[in-house]
Design a protein around this motif. Structure first.
Motif, mmCIF file in Angstrom:
data_model
loop_
_atom_site.group_PDB
_atom_site.id
_atom_site.type_symbol
_atom_site.label_atom_id
_atom_site.label_comp_id
_atom_site.label_asym_id
_atom_site.label_seq_id
_atom_site.Cartn_x
_atom_site.Cartn_y
_atom_site.Cartn_z
ATOM 1 N N MET A 202 9.619 47.677 -105.070
ATOM 2 C CA MET A 202 9.267 46.465 -105.800
ATOM 3 C C MET A 202 8.778 45.367 -104.879
ATOM 4 S SD MET A 202 11.711 45.114 -108.857
ATOM 5 C CE MET A 202 11.896 46.621 -109.763
ATOM 6 N N LEU A 204 7.763 41.016 -105.315
ATOM 7 C CA LEU A 204 7.772 39.874 -106.224
ATOM 8 C C LEU A 204 7.265 38.676 -105.442
ATOM 9 C CD1 LEU A 204 8.993 37.988 -108.532
ATOM 10 C CD2 LEU A 204 11.170 38.222 -107.362
ATOM 11 N N LEU A 232 6.475 48.547 -108.492
ATOM 12 C CA LEU A 232 6.333 47.487 -109.490
ATOM 13 C C LEU A 232 5.959 46.205 -108.770
ATOM 14 C CD1 LEU A 232 9.272 47.795 -112.078
ATOM 15 C CD2 LEU A 232 7.041 48.918 -112.053
ATOM 16 N N ILE A 234 5.591 42.336 -109.277
ATOM 17 C CA ILE A 234 5.961 41.285 -110.228
ATOM 18 C C ILE A 234 5.425 39.952 -109.742
ATOM 19 C CG2 ILE A 234 7.889 40.142 -111.386
ATOM 20 C CD1 ILE A 234 9.497 42.663 -111.000
ATOM 21 N N LEU A 259 3.157 43.731 -113.352
ATOM 22 C CA LEU A 259 3.881 43.247 -114.532
ATOM 23 C C LEU A 259 3.612 41.774 -114.821
ATOM 24 C CD1 LEU A 259 7.342 44.986 -114.107
ATOM 25 C CD2 LEU A 259 5.236 45.850 -115.093
ATOM 26 N N LYS A 261 3.828 37.532 -114.456
ATOM 27 C CA LYS A 261 4.948 36.604 -114.248
ATOM 28 C C LYS A 261 6.093 36.937 -115.198
ATOM 29 C CE LYS A 261 2.008 32.790 -112.877
ATOM 30 N NZ LYS A 261 1.402 31.507 -113.238
ATOM 31 N N THR A 262 7.294 36.899 -114.685
ATOM 32 C CA THR A 262 8.451 37.076 -115.562
ATOM 33 C C THR A 262 9.595 36.207 -115.084
ATOM 34 O OG1 THR A 262 10.196 38.600 -116.243
ATOM 35 C CG2 THR A 262 8.992 39.210 -114.269
ATOM 36 N N ILE A 265 13.730 38.117 -113.492
ATOM 37 C CA ILE A 265 13.488 39.025 -112.371
ATOM 38 C C ILE A 265 14.687 39.920 -112.080
ATOM 39 C CG2 ILE A 265 11.656 37.722 -111.203
ATOM 40 C CD1 ILE A 265 14.706 37.269 -109.574
ATOM 41 N N PHE A 268 14.703 43.352 -113.522
ATOM 42 C CA PHE A 268 13.856 44.343 -112.850
ATOM 43 C C PHE A 268 14.479 44.750 -111.525
ATOM 44 C CE2 PHE A 268 11.001 42.318 -115.801
ATOM 45 C CZ PHE A 268 10.319 43.408 -116.320
#
Ligand code: GMT
Length: 376
Positions: A202, A204, A232, A234, A259, A261-262, A265, A268
């Motif tokens: 991942m 981010l 992933l 992010i 994915l 913006k979320t 977090i 995930f």
């Protein structure tokens, strides 16, 4: 205490730290007033003791540039006066600390004293600070705040090196609420993205150039030569199109999932096996700490404050900026066997505990209390 918090409301780490700090202070019974140009992404405006004041700048045809800083200054004067604030905590030197200084001076003419705490987060120092057009204001804002904190020893050192600072800077590292992270357990994400039981890698960030997102893909391309995995990605930002093109050019789009913006977090992160943060510079690297709190080892660069957060050979590994070979070798060594992966996952949690909220919050409380004048 009645606390005013000024921050950028966006997905960046400074806004996240400011919001989490404010929410926790509110949880402890203090009144916390957030002042920003839009609602901070992680703010729960319905939480008890939390208030939100929007800085609304209207366009005026005569001005080419809207005078945001002046509107913020007026808003600070009004909130301090009308809400009876005891302290203003501004995150970022410009324009927040400079606006707060002017508000303080205006309030002084009305016989009101308001102490200002300025927290330096990084890009205000390491990127903007190098721009000569901002330097005098940043230096002044730092020297004239009532207290200044930096989120890492490295950022403190950079600040003292780049600016003519004549006051103390206290290091209060960023923090994480480990109890909150412990609540999250792996969910359907693994089943959805790992149909064949691969590893889950991942990243981010806000996809700015400084994050070197292309390096994430380069490292991942080497990982999948040896360990079947999915990646992933992010977040979103200026480099996303370039990175998507890179995935297409390498022919590995089927293994990389963007994915966007979320806010959630942690939902995930708890599913991940490895977190990659190959930044050019990072004053702290809050996302690396969030990953570790979720039990995810970190492959990062050794720049800025990252060595204070990620311990080489324990919670993950550190490499020179741009050293794709070293980062991928280290990543593969963690992911290759279950036993190594489990060891690093457990270590990541142990390392995150060093930045646990109950250890860091009292440092801010103590600082605020030392600046508020006793009632006579
Ligand atoms: O890293 C970003 O792009 C966002 C930036 C910000 O200003 O919100 O993050 C900075 O502050 C965070 C919170 O203190 C730190 O964890 C990040 O390391 C720091 N970013 C940089 O130094 C590049």
């Amino acid at each position: 205490m009645r606390i005013g918090i000024v921050c950028y409301p966006t997905f960046g780490g400074s806004g996240v730290v400011a919001t989490e700090l404010g929410l926790e202070m509110a949880n402890e019974g203090h009144s916390v007033h957030f002042i920003s140009y839009s609602q901070p992404v992680r703010l729960d405006p319905y939480a008890a003791n939390v208030y939100y004041h929007e800085v609304a700048v209207s366009d005026y045809p005569l001005f080419d540039y809207s005078p945001y800083e002046l509107v913020l200054t007026s808003k600070l004067v009004s909130v301090v006066k009308n809400e009876g604030l005891d302290i203003l905590h501004v995150h970022y030197a410009i324009p927040h600390a400079s606006a707060a200084y002017m508000a303080k001076k205006i309030l002084e003419t009305e016989g009101i004293y308001i102490p200002i705490v300025c927290t330096l987060h990084g890009t205000d120092i390491t990127l903007l600070g190098k721009d000569a057009s901002f330097e005098p204001v940043i230096t002044f804002a730092i020297n004239n705040s009532d207290a200044v904190t930096a989120v890492s020893e490295s950022l403190k050192k950079d600040t003292l090196q780049f600016f003519n600072i004549n006051r103390e800077i206290k290091v209060i590292p960023n923090f994480i609420d480990n109890r909150y992270f412990e609540k999250f357990k792996p969910n359907g994400i693994r089943e959805r993205y790992l149909p064949d039981g691969e590893r889950l890698v991942m990243h981010l960030s806000n996809f700015r150039k400084v994050k070197r997102v292309q390096d994430v893909v380069s490292v991942f391309a080497k990982i999948i030569e040896e360990v079947p995995s999915q990646l992933l990605m992010i977040g979103d930002g200026p480099e996303r199109n370039n990175v998507e093109k890179m995935c297409r050019d390498l022919g590995i789009c089927n293994r990389i999932h963007f994915l966007g913006k979320t806010k959630k977090i942690e939902q995930f992160l708890v599913n991940a096996d490895l977190f990659i943060l190959p930044s050019e510079t990072e004053s702290f690297g809050l996302s690396a700490l969030e990953a570790m709190a979720a039990g995810v080892p970190v492959i990062s660069t050794n720049t800025g404050g990252l060595p204070e957060v990620n311990v080489d050979g324990f919670s993950g590994y550190l490499s020179d900026v741009g050293d794709i070979d070293s980062m991928s070798r280290n990543a593969i060594s963690i992911l290759k066997t279950d036993s190594e992966l489990e060891k690093f996952k457990a270590n990541a949690r142990v390392q995150a505990m060093k930045f646990d909220l109950p250890k860091i919050l009292p440092q801010y409380v103590e600082l605020y209390e030392s600046l508020i004048l006793p009632l006579v």
